[in-house]
Every structure is written in C-alpha cells, then in structure tokens.
Design an enzyme around this catalytic site. Sequence first.
Site, PDB file in Angstrom:
ATOM      1  N   HIS A   1      36.101  23.779 -12.905  1.00  0.00           N
ATOM      2  CA  HIS A   1      36.912  24.387 -13.976  1.00  0.00           C
ATOM      3  C   HIS A   1      37.429  25.782 -13.601  1.00  0.00           C
ATOM      4  O   HIS A   1      38.141  26.395 -14.398  1.00  0.00           O
ATOM      5  CB  HIS A   1      36.104  24.489 -15.274  1.00  0.00           C
ATOM      6  CG  HIS A   1      35.697  23.162 -15.846  1.00  0.00           C
ATOM      7  ND1 HIS A   1      36.606  22.141 -16.080  1.00  0.00           N
ATOM      8  CD2 HIS A   1      34.487  22.679 -16.229  1.00  0.00           C
ATOM      9  CE1 HIS A   1      35.959  21.088 -16.570  1.00  0.00           C
ATOM     10  NE2 HIS A   1      34.680  21.383 -16.672  1.00  0.00           N
TER      11      HIS A   1
ATOM     12  N   ASP B   1      33.682  13.780 -12.418  1.00  0.00           N
ATOM     13  CA  ASP B   1      32.955  14.446 -13.509  1.00  0.00           C
ATOM     14  C   ASP B   1      33.495  13.956 -14.860  1.00  0.00           C
ATOM     15  O   ASP B   1      34.659  13.551 -14.972  1.00  0.00           O
ATOM     16  CB  ASP B   1      33.170  15.959 -13.378  1.00  0.00           C
ATOM     17  CG  ASP B   1      32.305  16.790 -14.316  1.00  0.00           C
ATOM     18  OD1 ASP B   1      31.273  17.302 -13.870  1.00  0.00           O
ATOM     19  OD2 ASP B   1      32.687  16.935 -15.504  1.00  0.00           O
TER      20      ASP B   1
ATOM     21  N   HIS C   1      34.386  15.713 -17.246  1.00  0.00           N
ATOM     22  CA  HIS C   1      35.481  16.588 -17.681  1.00  0.00           C
ATOM     23  C   HIS C   1      36.568  16.654 -16.615  1.00  0.00           C
ATOM     24  O   HIS C   1      36.281  16.611 -15.417  1.00  0.00           O
ATOM     25  CB  HIS C   1      34.949  18.006 -17.922  1.00  0.00           C
ATOM     26  CG  HIS C   1      33.842  18.074 -18.921  1.00  0.00           C
ATOM     27  ND1 HIS C   1      32.511  18.033 -18.565  1.00  0.00           N
ATOM     28  CD2 HIS C   1      33.874  18.171 -20.273  1.00  0.00           C
ATOM     29  CE1 HIS C   1      31.752  18.109 -19.661  1.00  0.00           C
ATOM     30  NE2 HIS C   1      32.555  18.184 -20.711  1.00  0.00           N
TER      31      HIS C   1
ATOM     32  N   ASP D   1      27.778  13.894 -15.574  1.00  0.00           N
ATOM     33  CA  ASP D   1      27.793  14.005 -17.032  1.00  0.00           C
ATOM     34  C   ASP D   1      28.597  12.901 -17.721  1.00  0.00           C
ATOM     35  O   ASP D   1      28.671  12.868 -18.946  1.00  0.00           O
ATOM     36  CB  ASP D   1      28.268  15.392 -17.493  1.00  0.00           C
ATOM     37  CG  ASP D   1      29.459  15.924 -16.725  1.00  0.00           C
ATOM     38  OD1 ASP D   1      29.992  15.209 -15.856  1.00  0.00           O
ATOM     39  OD2 ASP D   1      29.870  17.072 -17.008  1.00  0.00           O
TER      40      ASP D   1
HETATM   41 ZN   LIG Z   1      31.581  18.131 -16.659  1.00  0.00          ZN
END
Ligand SMILES: [Zn+2]
Length: 343
Positions: free
Chosen positions: A158, A193, A195, A282
């Site tokens: 990120h 991931d 996200h 995740d």
């Molecule tokens: Zn994540």
Amino acid sequence: MKTFFAEEQERHDPKSFLSSGAPKPNPEVPERTTRLLAGAKAAGCSIERPKSHGLRPIAAIHTSEYIEFLQRIYARWRLIDGSSAEVIPNIHPIDRHGTYPASAVGQAGYHMADTSCPISEFTWESACWSAWTAISAADDVQAGASSAYALCRPPGHHAFADVAGGFCFFNNSAIAAQRLVKSGSRVAILDVDLHHGNGTQGIFYRRSDVLTVSIHADPVRFYPFFWGHADERGEGAGLGSNLNLPLERKSGDEQFLAALSAACRRVEAFAPDTLVVALGLDAFEGDPFGGLSVTTDGFARIGEAIAELRLPTVIVQEGGYICDALSDNLTSFLGGFSAKHSI
Ligand SMILES: [Zn+2]
C-alpha cells in the site's frame, strides 16, 4: 527454498488504528512474524538473515523527501507539545500540487494516506530491514536460486513512492522488482493479497517494463476504495501494463483460482524473466478482515498455480493477520508452490 528474515522487523509495534472511524488495536502486530516464521519452517525453508543494503535501492522507488520524513519524523513529533505517542496524521492535502509543508504535522498529512500506519520509535528500523529482506531475496533469485521467500514486516504494497498507508511504509515488492530490473530482468508482480496493491500499481502505473497484476476484494466497499477497480489499466507508456481482478466479497477458492488463471495468462503474455509474488494471506476465510473466503487448502492450490508459470520467483510477504491458521496458510502456500515449481 530460503526464507529471509531479520528480527529488527519485530521492533515496529503500532498500537492504534481507526476502522470506520472507531479506534481499534492495530492488527499489524509483531506476533505475525513469529507465526509466519513457524509456517516457513514447517514448509521446510531454511532461515537466512538478510544483508543491510543501505538506502540507495530504497531510493530507486521512494523519493528522498519521503525517506527523510520516515527517518526523522518520530523525533520531530516528540518535540510538539501535547502530541500523540505515535505519529498519526490529522490533515491531508486534497490535491498534491500545493506547497510541500515544512511542519511535522503538515508532512505527516502529506506522506501518510490514513491512520493505519502510525510511526513510533522503531518504525524506521523495521521498515528498512523489511525492504532489505525483500532485496536479499531478490538477490538470491538473481544469483540463481529458483525461488526465495522474503518474510517482510511491516508489509509494503500500500506504500506509494512518497506515501505510507495501510500498515505499509516502504513498498518491498516494488523495491525487489526494481532491484531485479536493474540487474537486467523483465519483471511481473502478481499480488494475491486480500487488498488491492494500490501503492505498487501507483509506482509502476506509467511504466511498461514492469507488469502489475492484483487479485483482491472489490474496492467498491473495501480498502483501498480509490484504487483496484477493473478499469485501471495504466497510463501513458504503462497503458495495458496493469491488470486488476476484483472479486466479490466472500468469494472462495474457486472464484479466486479462476481469477488467478486469468492473472497467470496475462503474466505469460508479458513473458517476464522473473516473477515477484506479493503474498498476502488475508484472503483467508478466517482472517480478521473477513473480505474473502479462501481456505487453507486453497492457498496450496494458489501456490501450485503460480509455480506452474515456471518462473524464477521472489515471494514477498504482505498482509495476513492473527488467526489460528496463519502459520498453516503460509505452510500450505509454500508447500503447494514448492511441490510444483521447476524452471
Ligand atoms: Zn491485505
């Protein structure tokens, strides 16, 4: 396969986190590395300490003012009367065309996208070792290893060139990819991931020499909200070099593997020399973020599918939070990958 890991990565210990406006304990805790290390050992990995690599390979991705900010902000923040124990932004520029702020509060807002990446005394040290861990794994593969696993913490995907966010400070996957590019390798980054890898996308968005592909929960109602949609394809020279494959919330193994099949076809078409896998765990059905429903066995199948690309592969740890199966999910991924991987 070697696992690269440095204990200094455990010193960063963020306490706070705002979720839907509510203060919560920060889930990016040092215990993650204990669980992940156990998972790597159970998969048969040998553990190796990364080398320190200085700031030059980090500066190949991140701006000098951002690096200086991360290095100095905690000490500066402590000088502010009544400041919080951790550096947390409370104001952000609505665009980035104004004047670069001189103050610690202004710079925190400029360089931190959200409240999930508080900076404390040891953040800088841990973030540097996390980046160096990814670099050491990249160097191992560049030197001839067929694959290496970088147990990076804090995570990285990120983080943009000059912005921290989502528990991330330095973009370890991007730094590893750039390290490989510098050695003459054509590189694809595959982010699995939960996200979207918005920082990685942002860093390479105008470049055609690095392919970025991300499979993630649909950001329409999920972090990182502003990025990760299917129509984001790159810009300028990079147009067509970014592929986003958002999945409906709670999608399970079959939907994830179908998206992964499309991702792998795109990677094959790009014909890279080396693959960087941004490995979040995740997407697991029992992860506290609860966005997708991949099973422990599903991670083995994800590992197998990635191995079948038959590419030298640098696996960089991203997310994956404390739950009973965190170690097993890593063991499952690495086991599936190793069972099928040959180049
Ligand atoms: Zn994540």
